[in-house]
Scaffold this active site. Sequence first.
Site, PDB file in Angstrom:
ATOM      1  N   ASP A 354       0.900  -1.166   0.000  1.00  0.00           N
ATOM      2  CA  ASP A 354       0.000   0.000   0.000  1.00  0.00           C
ATOM      3  C   ASP A 354       0.935   1.211   0.000  1.00  0.00           C
ATOM      4  O   ASP A 354       1.276   1.758   1.039  1.00  0.00           O
ATOM      5  CB  ASP A 354      -0.874  -0.052   1.263  1.00  0.00           C
ATOM      6  CG  ASP A 354      -1.958   1.005   1.256  1.00  0.00           C
ATOM      7  OD1 ASP A 354      -2.236   1.571   0.189  1.00  0.00           O
ATOM      8  OD2 ASP A 354      -2.527   1.284   2.335  1.00  0.00           O
ATOM      9  N   CYS A 407      -3.821   5.182  -2.622  1.00  0.00           N
ATOM     10  CA  CYS A 407      -5.061   5.958  -2.527  1.00  0.00           C
ATOM     11  C   CYS A 407      -4.948   7.181  -3.434  1.00  0.00           C
ATOM     12  O   CYS A 407      -5.369   8.269  -3.076  1.00  0.00           O
ATOM     13  CB  CYS A 407      -5.397   6.321  -1.088  1.00  0.00           C
ATOM     14  SG  CYS A 407      -4.109   7.218  -0.245  1.00  0.00           S
TER      15      CYS A 407
HETATM   16  C1  SAM Z   1      -0.608   4.685   2.381  1.00  0.00           C
HETATM   17  S1  SAM Z   1       0.143   4.652   3.934  1.00  0.00           S
HETATM   18  C2  SAM Z   1      -0.278   3.053   4.504  1.00  0.00           C
HETATM   19  C3  SAM Z   1      -1.650   2.916   5.083  1.00  0.00           C
HETATM   20  C4  SAM Z   1      -1.866   1.554   5.700  1.00  0.00           C
HETATM   21  N1  SAM Z   1      -1.605   0.484   4.762  1.00  0.00           N
HETATM   22  C5  SAM Z   1      -3.270   1.394   6.260  1.00  0.00           C
HETATM   23  O1  SAM Z   1      -4.138   0.857   5.577  1.00  0.00           O
HETATM   24  O2  SAM Z   1      -3.494   1.800   7.397  1.00  0.00           O
HETATM   25  C6  SAM Z   1       1.806   4.425   3.516  1.00  0.00           C
HETATM   26  C7  SAM Z   1       2.705   4.204   4.720  1.00  0.00           C
HETATM   27  O3  SAM Z   1       3.964   3.767   4.233  1.00  0.00           O
HETATM   28  C8  SAM Z   1       4.984   4.338   5.017  1.00  0.00           C
HETATM   29  N2  SAM Z   1       6.203   4.278   4.165  1.00  0.00           N
HETATM   30  C9  SAM Z   1       6.601   5.140   3.205  1.00  0.00           C
HETATM   31  N3  SAM Z   1       7.714   4.709   2.606  1.00  0.00           N
HETATM   32  C10 SAM Z   1       8.034   3.538   3.202  1.00  0.00           C
HETATM   33  C11 SAM Z   1       9.096   2.596   3.033  1.00  0.00           C
HETATM   34  N4  SAM Z   1      10.053   2.800   2.128  1.00  0.00           N
HETATM   35  N5  SAM Z   1       9.121   1.514   3.826  1.00  0.00           N
HETATM   36  C12 SAM Z   1       8.146   1.300   4.759  1.00  0.00           C
HETATM   37  N6  SAM Z   1       7.133   2.145   4.959  1.00  0.00           N
HETATM   38  C13 SAM Z   1       7.068   3.247   4.191  1.00  0.00           C
HETATM   39  C14 SAM Z   1       4.466   5.702   5.328  1.00  0.00           C
HETATM   40  O4  SAM Z   1       5.101   6.242   6.471  1.00  0.00           O
HETATM   41  C15 SAM Z   1       2.983   5.431   5.552  1.00  0.00           C
HETATM   42  O5  SAM Z   1       2.728   5.150   6.899  1.00  0.00           O
END
Ligand code: SAM
Length: 461
Positions: A354, A407
């Site tokens: 995601d 999203c």
């Molecule tokens: C779209 S949100 C996820 C929402 C979550 N899947 C939910 O349904 O509650 C994306 C998340 O990925 C994290 N993120 C961004 N880059 C990342 C990376 N390289 N590795 C791990 N997490 C990451 C962000 O901090 C954020 O919390």
Amino acid sequence: MLPLSLQLQATAKAVAFVISGRSLNDVLADGSVVKPDLRSGVQALSFAVLRHLGMARALRQLLAAREPMPPVDALLCTALALLVCEANSGATYTDFTLVNQTVEAAKAHSKTRSSASFINATLRRFLRERDSLMMQASKSEEALYNHPQWWINQLRLEQPDRWEMILAANQIKPALSLRVNLAKTTMTVFTQLLAAQGVVCAEADTACGLVLQDAPAVQSLPHYADGWFSVQDLAAQGAARQLLSEDFLTRLIAGAQRGEKIRVLDACAAPGGKTTHLIELLIEALSRAGLWSGDASDWGKYFEVVALELDAKRAKRMHENLSRLKQRATVKIADAAKLESWWDGAPFDAVLLDAPCTASGIVRRHPDVRWLRRESDVAALSQMQFTLLQTLWPVVKPNGRLLYATCSIFSAEGNGVISRFIQTERQANKLDSHGLWLPTMSSLLHDGFYDALFEKRIEPV
Ligand SMILES: C[S@@+](CC[C@H](N)C(=O)[O-])C[C@H]1O[C@@H](n2cnc3c(N)ncnc32)[C@H](O)[C@@H]1O
């Protein structure tokens, strides 16, 4: 009740921070900007202002020959946006109260005090000439649609028949959507409990989704502390179900019956909305197969869900959600793109990516997003999403599945990423999935979302 002038001053400050690039959530959580007792009022006002900021800025340009100093501009635009949207925002104050209270707010602070009479004269002129000013301002698309021009152009290009509907849908305050935890209760029992509390809800076609009109605070809904439901948009509820579809789950459960532990990865997981849904689906399926008794010893026996999150603060929220739902997952604060930092080499049956995105599909819930993003963000994020997808593909087992989701409704972050991926990964077999969900007026009940499902072929074609 706190004076409106105090709330207006704090709202103007919050909006000014958003314009300078800070997210509204971050600003509202910062006690040095918004005092805790003002927070809920300021949040409601800021939402209304950000939904009408394009029009407010265009009006301000027509009303003031020279751009005022930033604090004055923010207060003026806050008042103009609220005057514009007052009719449909359910506001309890009149135009004149709003103008008077804005002038009081200006007088109360050193940075705006000397401009109080200018603000007063400008807002009163707006009230006198409202119709003609609004008509003139509406010649600018940014004012008419209340989105940045680059965003409007992009959407018109990608969705020639639907762009206006999407922009209009983005202006509407969303209802509250819940995901009922079917591992703990049933839709019938839960909706009966809601009805007993006088809460009106509609069942969505997602098997576990409910939409509540005029919902009270979520903490006051039945069995919140027992984890009987989560707040989650209906489109987002589709993600876990597409990854762990019935046919795939049947295959995984058959493996579990043979003693093979099901391994699931949620690569970008916080705050855990989809991680917890994946766990609910696994428990439901294991229960149906007679394997899950609910004993503490069941945890870790049949499946492991690994949840990665880059941001330690957000990972904390994940722990809170897991604990409220009484679930367990292996949470790692790690960069999903750096396999060597978190992966032990054991492959996963199912991977959810995601990915971080522009969030262009969730503008109804986050009206600041449109003003925070820059046009160049779309290409930069698309590249990051592709890199994450490519990096994570090797962790998927042969015959395992990966769901890519965002999203966002911009094609560069959806089909753009996927078409590059398919060209480079010969083992990636694209299966049917929902694809692009658009938040249009005819389907107001969900956010914009994109997903694509892949199965790893054993042999490359
Ligand atoms: C779209 S949100 C996820 C929402 C979550 N899947 C939910 O349904 O509650 C994306 C998340 O990925 C994290 N993120 C961004 N880059 C990342 C990376 N390289 N590795 C791990 N997490 C990451 C962000 O901090 C954020 O919390």
